[in-house]
Write an enzyme that holds these catalytic residues in place. Structure first.
Site, PDB file in Angstrom:
ATOM      1  N   GLU B  55       0.815  -1.217   0.000  1.00 40.14           N
ATOM      2  CA  GLU B  55       0.000   0.000   0.000  1.00 40.14           C
ATOM      3  C   GLU B  55       0.849   1.268   0.000  1.00 40.14           C
ATOM      4  O   GLU B  55       0.419   2.301  -0.511  1.00 40.14           O
ATOM      5  CB  GLU B  55      -0.967   0.022   1.184  1.00 40.14           C
ATOM      6  CG  GLU B  55      -2.090  -1.006   1.084  1.00 40.14           C
ATOM      7  CD  GLU B  55      -1.695  -2.381   1.601  1.00 40.14           C
ATOM      8  OE1 GLU B  55      -0.496  -2.582   1.943  1.00 40.14           O
ATOM      9  OE2 GLU B  55      -2.573  -3.254   1.667  1.00 40.14           O
ATOM     10  N   PHE B 117     -11.239  -7.367  14.035  1.00 38.94           N
ATOM     11  CA  PHE B 117     -10.183  -7.843  13.162  1.00 38.94           C
ATOM     12  C   PHE B 117      -9.872  -6.781  12.102  1.00 38.94           C
ATOM     13  O   PHE B 117     -10.774  -6.264  11.454  1.00 38.94           O
ATOM     14  CB  PHE B 117     -10.597  -9.145  12.486  1.00 38.94           C
ATOM     15  CG  PHE B 117      -9.550  -9.660  11.526  1.00 38.94           C
ATOM     16  CD1 PHE B 117      -8.283 -10.017  11.991  1.00 38.94           C
ATOM     17  CD2 PHE B 117      -9.813  -9.751  10.175  1.00 38.94           C
ATOM     18  CE1 PHE B 117      -7.302 -10.460  11.109  1.00 38.94           C
ATOM     19  CE2 PHE B 117      -8.836 -10.196   9.285  1.00 38.94           C
ATOM     20  CZ  PHE B 117      -7.593 -10.554   9.756  1.00 38.94           C
ATOM     21  N   GLN B 118      -8.605  -6.469  11.944  1.00 39.36           N
ATOM     22  CA  GLN B 118      -8.119  -5.462  10.990  1.00 39.36           C
ATOM     23  C   GLN B 118      -8.768  -4.101  11.183  1.00 39.36           C
ATOM     24  O   GLN B 118      -9.027  -3.378  10.228  1.00 39.36           O
ATOM     25  CB  GLN B 118      -8.282  -5.951   9.547  1.00 39.36           C
ATOM     26  CG  GLN B 118      -7.403  -7.156   9.280  1.00 39.36           C
ATOM     27  CD  GLN B 118      -7.213  -7.459   7.821  1.00 39.36           C
ATOM     28  OE1 GLN B 118      -8.099  -7.225   7.017  1.00 39.36           O
ATOM     29  NE2 GLN B 118      -6.057  -7.998   7.478  1.00 39.36           N
ATOM     30  N   MET B 475      24.274   9.380   1.984  1.00 42.53           N
ATOM     31  CA  MET B 475      24.105  10.663   2.655  1.00 42.53           C
ATOM     32  C   MET B 475      24.415  10.533   4.152  1.00 42.53           C
ATOM     33  O   MET B 475      24.984  11.437   4.761  1.00 42.53           O
ATOM     34  CB  MET B 475      22.684  11.203   2.438  1.00 42.53           C
ATOM     35  CG  MET B 475      22.479  12.609   2.936  1.00 42.53           C
ATOM     36  SD  MET B 475      23.607  13.791   2.171  1.00 42.53           S
ATOM     37  CE  MET B 475      22.612  14.421   0.835  1.00 42.53           C
TER      38      MET B 475
END
Ligand SMILES: Cc1ncc(C[n+]2csc(CCOP(=O)(O)OP(=O)(O)O)c2C)c(N)n1
Lengths: 165, 580
Positions: B55, B117-118, B475
């Site tokens: 995602e 859930f989730q 860096m």
């Protein structure tokens, strides 16, 4: 440090308060008092927030608040002509020997005894914050058992003349 | 209230209707339990869908799509872990003012708060990294919320908006039509600058002997490059841009001083330090730009044009604030400023520029990362869309490639998100199929979202990934060399010279992992490697001319540093040109 009284006209919706509080506390400011309630238009709430902080930083906070989509209008009343009030309920120890002295003090401040217990009195006072602070300071020697303060509410004087629709 | 004539749709259908009405051509995302109703509708969606593999990738793709086009990027993900995975992408877009709408699934309304859930408190978690967010509590609100989200994302200072849609809302039905217009009483961006302030600014420009334009991403977001260029040329005012502003003004123009700030050009930093009028246009006085704030443009009258009132006076007190849309404000100024020559100031500025261009050791036979980027510039004729990751290579991409058009340099400026490059390039390429899209990546950054390579391959999005492989988190290594006693704590990526506490035991036969060529091949892309300077032009040309996604592992000298550098907290005058 200067104390700022900020009022915000906001959408009366879930999450709005969290957004505002998050914005202020996320920048490390401590909200001293906060009061929120719907206005005469039930879709709109008015918030009064008291925060200590220097002017420049608070100006930035005010701008950030204004940027929030749910915030309709923000003003920092500190520089303006405004009215402020706070309501407190204070329970103070009151053995019979001290009772009349406390009641006399309350009368001087236009405060009202709203409940009488065997060893204590509960007093209500509405007033400007400075007066409330003075009153509480004078009550202190009698032993304050409990106090609940509403936090300050404020409006600018006469700004809405002409009226909101 | 519901117009009875409007047909009933489910919440899921309202989501798709809203995306379609906003004119989005490609949506990115990844499904899960709590968004299955929306994905069921996507099966027949009127737009293209690109399935990311993470995602975070989907948000950066939508972000790249938005940066390359100026249109709102859109992604759809599931609740819980799907939503939490978007946080970095949202924060990246939020810092750079990129318009996104991210739709997240949520557990059903009556289960919210039950640790279902989730379940994640998505509006709570994303509040601080979005311009605005919504939790939909009533399906009748959804058509309006869809319209508001796209409106908020794309107007004012653009930014990401999250719409959290509980599963039962996706399934519920409504007859409420989409609104004809969006009206938000708390949200009315100011577009026209105050005429009095604009007049003051025009007069200040006309009176100024040594003016400079300091230009940020706002000019690109506000589509005002043409106005800026015309104004600078009319009044002969040198222009320096921030990293986000690269491409807003042609860097090939004699008035261009290129980038300013911590890794800015000598000319830009000197000009800012000596100017008598600094006009900030769509820039926000970021600390990487200003250096020590009290010594930033110390002798200058400071003016600031910005659509965001809260940007004014945030870190630098301005003398002339103009709140408004840059394009409109610049148009007004264009009519009011007088043509000028400013020979003396421009002579001075060109001296700085000619004496101190961005440079590196061109004579060495070592393959330097700067050389590779310059080759990419030559081969692409300066016509590519360059997308970077974060680190030294990002700064070299700013130094050794010249940007002449807006939306051709896409980089995570404000948040500095490693792993941004590849997915953002995929999003940009999806929106600009005909463009040459090149990712300039570090070997550290590219590993953060390499999984998205398959997306480029399966959609035939021919992005070219040029990895400047210095074997270090470069860096970090540079800062450790300059400010941390050369103790290279955990900045080495090669398998030798690692920090003792890591207890590395390199597998036999390897000096570096992963093998980027094999990795590219495993993802279905062409993998190339170049280790010698003399081979670089040929290999890079092959990469850029190949019809399909390519990864080029450029094994470059490991210890190059980015110069000039203004040490953190120092003034712009204190540029370091090399290690003593
Ligand atoms: C997600 C994330 N984690 C950590 C950092 C801190 N950081 C900034 S630059 C950098 C090194 C980047 O290394 P590489 O991608 O190899 O690029 P190079 O500097 O070598 O060109 C790191 C770790 C960051 N910017 N983003």
């Amino acid at each position: 440090m200067m104390k700022h009284v900020i009022t915000a006209i906001v959408e009366n919706q879930p999450g709005v308060l969290a957004r505002i509080v998050g914005l202020i506390s996320g920048r490390g400011f401590n909200i001293e008092t906060l009061n929120v309630a719907p206005t005469q238009d039930p879709t709109i709430s008015r918030l009064t927030i008291k925060v200590p902080g220097d002017d420049r930083v608070l100006e930035q906070v005010t701008k950030q608040l204004n940027k929030l989509v749910d915030v309709i209008k923000v003003s920092d009343l500190t520089q303006k002509n405004y009215l402020n009030r706070e309501l407190i309920l204070v329970e103070v120890a009151a053995p019979s020997s001290k009772r009349s002295e406390i009641i006399e003090l309350a009368n001087l401040f236009d405060a009202k005894v709203v409940s009488v217990q065997r060893n204590s009195l509960t007093i209500q006072m509405v007033g400007e914050q400075e007066n409330i602070d003075d009153f509480l300071a004078l009550l202190k020697p009698f032993q304050i058992l409990d106090v609940s303060r509403s936090g300050v509410i404020a409006v600018a004087r006469g700004e809405q003349a002409g009226g909101r629709s | 209230m519901a117009t009875e004539s409007h047909k009933a749709r489910t919440g899921a259908e309202c989501v798709i209707e809203g995306i379609e009405r906003a004119g989005v051509k490609t949506v990115f995302g990844l499904p899960g339990g709590a968004v299955l109703d929306i994905f069921a509708r996507l099966y027949h969606a009127p737009f293209e869908f690109i399935l990311s593999r993470h995602e975070q990738g989907a948000t950066h793709m939508a972000d790249g799509y938005a940066r390359a086009t100026g249109k709102v990027g859109c992604c759809i993900v599931t609740s819980g872990p799907g939503a939490t995975n978007t946080v970095t992408g949202l924060a990246t877009a939020n810092m750079d003012g990129i318009p996104l709408v991210c739709i997240t699934g949520q557990v059903p309304l009556n289960m919210i708060g039950n640790d279902a859930f989730q379940e994640a408190d998505t509006v709570g978690i994303t509040r601080a990294v979005t311009k605005h967010n919504f939790l939909v509590r009533n399906v009748d609100d959804l058509p309006r919320i869809m319209a508001e989200a796209f409106h908020i994302a794309s107007t004012g200072k653009p930014g990401p908006v999250v719409i959290d849609v509980p599963k039962d809302i996706q399934r519920a039905s409504t007859k409420v039509p989409p609104p004809k217009a969006v009206c938000l009483r708390g949200y009315k961006p100011v577009l026209d600058g105050h005429p009095k302030q604009i007049a003051r600014l025009a007069e200040a420009i006309n009176r100024s002997q040594r003016p400079i334009f300091y230009v940020g991403g706002g000019v690109i977001a506000g589509d005002a490059s043409a106005e800026l260029t015309a104004l600078a040329r009319k009044a002969m005012i040198p222009v320096t841009t921030t990293l986000m502003g690269l491409g807003a003004f042609p860097e090939t123009d004699p008035l261009s001083l290129r980038m300013l700030g911590m890794h800015g050009s000598v000319a830009a930093n000197m000009a800012v330090s000596h100017c008598d009028l600094l006009v900030s246009i769509g820039a926000r006085f970021d600390d990487r730009v200003t250096g020590k704030i009290s010594e930033f443009a110390p002798r200058a009258i400071k003016a600031h044009i910005d659509i965001d009132p809260s940007a004014i006076d945030k870190s630098v007190q301005t003398d002339i604030p103009v709140v408004g849309h840059v394009k409109r404000v610049l148009r007004c100024l264009l009519e009011m400023v007088e043509p000028r020559q400013r020979t003396e100031w421009l002579d001075q500025v060109s001296k700085w520029r000619d004496k101190h261009p961005f440079t590196y050791n061109r004579k060495t036979s070592d393959m330097l990362p700067q050389y590779v980027i310059e080759q990419v510039y030559e081969i692409s004729g300066g016509n590519a869309i360059i997308v970077t990751d974060v680190g030294q290579h990002q700064m070299w991409a700013a130094h050794f490639y010249k940007y002449t058009k807006p939306r051709t340099f896409l980089s995570s400026g404000g948040l500095g998100t490693m792993g941004f490059g590849l997915p953002a390039a995929i999003g940009a390429q999806a929106a600009r199929r005909d463009a040459l899209v090149v990712v300039l990546a570090g070997d550290g950054s590219i590993q953060m979202n390499f999984q998205e390579m398959v997306v480029a391959v399966e959609h035939r999005l021919p992005v070219k990934v040029v990895i400047l492989n210095n074997g270090y988190l470069g860096m970090v290594r540079q800062w450790q060399e300059m400010f941390y006693k050369r103790e290279y704590s955990m900045s080495r990526l090669g398998l030798t010279h690692r920090t003792p506490v890591e207890h590395i035991s390199p597998p036999p036969g390897h000096t570096y992992l992963p093998d980027f060529v094999k990795l590219a091949e495993a993802h279905g892309a062409l993998g190339l490697r170049v280790t010698e300077k003399k081979d670089a032009p040929k290999t890079l040309r092959k990469a850029l001319e190949t019809d399909g996604p390519v990864v080029v592992d450029c094994v470059v000298k490991s210890d190059e540093n980015v110069y000039p550098m203004v040490p953190p907290g120092a003034s712009l005058m204190e540029m370091v040109q090399s290690m003593a």
